[in-house]
Design an enzyme around this catalytic site. Structure first.
Site, PDB file in Angstrom:
ATOM      1  N   LYS A   1       0.847  -1.200   0.000  1.00 38.55           N
ATOM      2  CA  LYS A   1       0.000   0.000   0.000  1.00 38.55           C
ATOM      3  C   LYS A   1       0.879   1.244   0.000  1.00 38.55           C
ATOM      4  O   LYS A   1       0.616   2.210  -0.715  1.00 38.55           O
ATOM      5  CB  LYS A   1      -0.936  -0.005   1.230  1.00 38.55           C
ATOM      6  CG  LYS A   1      -2.092  -0.988   1.083  1.00 38.55           C
ATOM      7  CD  LYS A   1      -2.852  -1.234   2.371  1.00 38.55           C
ATOM      8  CE  LYS A   1      -3.934  -2.300   2.131  1.00 38.55           C
ATOM      9  NZ  LYS A   1      -4.615  -2.761   3.336  1.00 38.55           N
TER      10      LYS A   1
ATOM     11  N   GLN B   1      -5.066  -1.231   9.380  1.00 41.02           N
ATOM     12  CA  GLN B   1      -4.977  -2.591   8.846  1.00 41.02           C
ATOM     13  C   GLN B   1      -5.608  -3.592   9.815  1.00 41.02           C
ATOM     14  O   GLN B   1      -5.332  -3.566  11.023  1.00 41.02           O
ATOM     15  CB  GLN B   1      -3.488  -2.937   8.593  1.00 41.02           C
ATOM     16  CG  GLN B   1      -3.259  -4.266   7.887  1.00 41.02           C
ATOM     17  CD  GLN B   1      -3.766  -4.287   6.448  1.00 41.02           C
ATOM     18  OE1 GLN B   1      -3.842  -3.268   5.771  1.00 41.02           O
ATOM     19  NE2 GLN B   1      -4.113  -5.472   5.980  1.00 41.02           N
TER      20      GLN B   1
ATOM     21  N   ASP C   1     -11.521   2.622   3.478  1.00 35.91           N
ATOM     22  CA  ASP C   1     -11.926   1.207   3.423  1.00 35.91           C
ATOM     23  C   ASP C   1     -13.421   1.045   3.164  1.00 35.91           C
ATOM     24  O   ASP C   1     -13.864  -0.046   2.794  1.00 35.91           O
ATOM     25  CB  ASP C   1     -11.622   0.535   4.775  1.00 35.91           C
ATOM     26  CG  ASP C   1     -10.297  -0.199   4.793  1.00 35.91           C
ATOM     27  OD1 ASP C   1      -9.934  -0.783   3.768  1.00 35.91           O
ATOM     28  OD2 ASP C   1      -9.637  -0.188   5.852  1.00 35.91           O
TER      29      ASP C   1
HETATM   30  N1  GUN Z   1      -7.067  -6.712   6.074  1.00 34.68           N
HETATM   31  C1  GUN Z   1      -7.350  -7.519   5.037  1.00 34.68           C
HETATM   32  N2  GUN Z   1      -8.022  -6.829   4.067  1.00 34.68           N
HETATM   33  C2  GUN Z   1      -8.161  -5.573   4.529  1.00 34.68           C
HETATM   34  C3  GUN Z   1      -8.763  -4.393   3.992  1.00 34.68           C
HETATM   35  O1  GUN Z   1      -9.323  -4.371   2.888  1.00 34.68           O
HETATM   36  N3  GUN Z   1      -8.698  -3.280   4.784  1.00 34.68           N
HETATM   37  C4  GUN Z   1      -8.114  -3.278   6.016  1.00 34.68           C
HETATM   38  N4  GUN Z   1      -8.114  -2.153   6.714  1.00 34.68           N
HETATM   39  N5  GUN Z   1      -7.553  -4.360   6.533  1.00 34.68           N
HETATM   40  C5  GUN Z   1      -7.576  -5.494   5.796  1.00 34.68           C
END
Ligand code: GUN
Length: 280
Positions: free
Chosen positions: A51, A95, A118
Site C-alpha cells: 500500500k 490494517q 476502506d
Molecule cells: N485486512 C485484510 N483486508 C483488509 C482491507 O481491505 N482493509 C483493512 N483495513 N484491513 C484489511
C-alpha cells in the site's frame, strides 16, 4: 480466459498518476493516505508495504504508522482523532485484523466517514446499501471492476457469492445488486453449496478455503473471481481449484495476480475520491 489483474491494475495506476498531477495543479496539494499497522502479522506487513509503495508511486503523500501489538487502544483512537482533524490527510486505513484487546468496531467508528478509505464505517456501509455516493470496500470493488471488464451488462445475471463477511461478501452483493444481478450470498450453513454455484453466471469466492470450488461446481462460460489467499504446503492457492475451473469458466482470476493488485488500486482510487470530495 485468465483475467490479468496485475496488468489491469497497472493501467489503472497510470490513470491515477495522471489524475493526481491534474489535482496537484488545481489544488496545489495531493491526496494523503495514512495507514496504521498494529503488531507484526506477516501477511499484514506485506499488504501494508505494498500500500505504501503504490501510493508513493502514483504521487500521493503516504505514511505508515507502526505500533507494537500491546499498544493501548486509546493510543490508536487518539491518533485517529488527530488524523481526522489533519487537512493534509485525505484517507485513514487501519490494517485488520487488530489484536483482541483493541475493538475493531470502535476503531472503524472513530475514523471520519469522509476519510474512511476502506468503506467500513457504518455510514459508508449504509450509503452503499442505499445506492448513495460513498467509499466502497476495496476488495469487492476490485472484483467488481474485473467482472465489468469481462461483461458490461450484468442485468439479470445470477451471481453467487461464497462468504458473507463485512469486508467482502456483503458489499460485493450490494455492488452486484446495483447492477441488477440476482444475488445469492452463501455461507458455512448453506445446505448445498455446489448446487448453488452450478446456477451461477458469476461466482465470487471469498471464504478462505483452499481450492473449494471444483470444475463440476461451475456452469460453462461462468465468470469466476477468486478472492482467496490460502497458504498451503504447495504454496499460495485461492478458494477455486484453478486447474479444473479454468477448463470450464469463460473467465477466471488467478491467485496471485488476480484480485490482489486490484484491491490496492481501489484503495488509491478511494483516497483520491476522498480528496476530491474534501476539496469540492
Ligand atoms: N485486512 C485484510 N483486508 C483488509 C482491507 O481491505 N482493509 C483493512 N483495513 N484491513 C484489511
Amino acid at each position: 480466459m485468465i483475467i490479468d489483474g496485475k496488468k489491469i491494475a497497472a493501467k489503472l495506476r497510470e490513470d491515477l498518476k495522471k489524475k493526481i498531477i491534474d489535482l496537484k495543479s488545481t489544488f496545489k496539494s495531493v491526496p494523503g493516505l495514512t495507514v496504521i499497522l498494529v503488531g507484526d502479522d506477516p501477511a499484514s506487513k506485506i499488504y501494508v508495504k505494498n500500500k505504501e509503495k503504490f501510493s508513493k508511486e502514483v504521487g500521493m503523500n503516504s505514511e505508515v504508522l507502526r505500533y507494537p501489538k500491546n499498544v493501548e487502544e486509546s493510543v490508536i483512537l487518539d491518533k485517529i482523532i488527530e488524523l481526522n482533524k489533519d487537512k493534509k490527510i485525505s484517507g485513514i486505513l487501519v490494517q485488520l485484523p487488530l489484536p483482541k484487546h483493541i475493538s475493531q468496531k470502535k476503531v472503524i467508528e472513530t475514523i471520519l466517514p469522509t476519510k474512511d478509505v476502506d468503506g467500513f464505517h457504518p455510514v459508508n456501509v449504509g450509503n452503499l446499501s442505499s445506492g448513495y455516493d460513498s467509499s466502497i470496500p476495496c476488495t469487492p470493488l476490485g472484483c467488481f471492476l474485473l467482472i465489468k471488464k469481462i461483461e458490461k451488462n450484468l442485468s439479470g445475471k445470477h451471481a453467487v457469492i461464497i462468504g458473507r463477511s463485512n469486508l467482502n461478501g456483503k458489499p460485493m452483493a450490494q455492488l452486484l445488486l446495483k447492477e441488477n444481478c440476482t444475488v445469492t450470498i452463501t455461507h458455512s450453513k448453506t445446505k448445498d453449496l455446489k448446487e448453488e454455484c452450478r446456477k451461477a453466471d458469476i461466482i465470487v469466492a471469498a471464504v478462505g478455503k483452499p481450492k473449494l470450488v471444483k470444475g463440476d461446481w461451475v456452469k460453462k462460460n461462468a465468470i469466476v473471481i477468486d478472492v482467496g489467499i490460502n497458504k498451503t504446503e504447495s504454496g499460495i492457492v485461492g478458494d477455486v481449484d484453478f486447474d479444473e475451473v479454468s477448463k470450464v469458466a469463460r473467465a477466471i482470476t488467478p491467485v496471485p495476480g488476480g484480485v490482489g493488485p486490484m484491491t490496492i488500486v481501489c484503495l488509491l482510487n478511494n483516497t483520491v475520491e476522498c480528496f476530491k470530495r474534501a476539496n469540492s
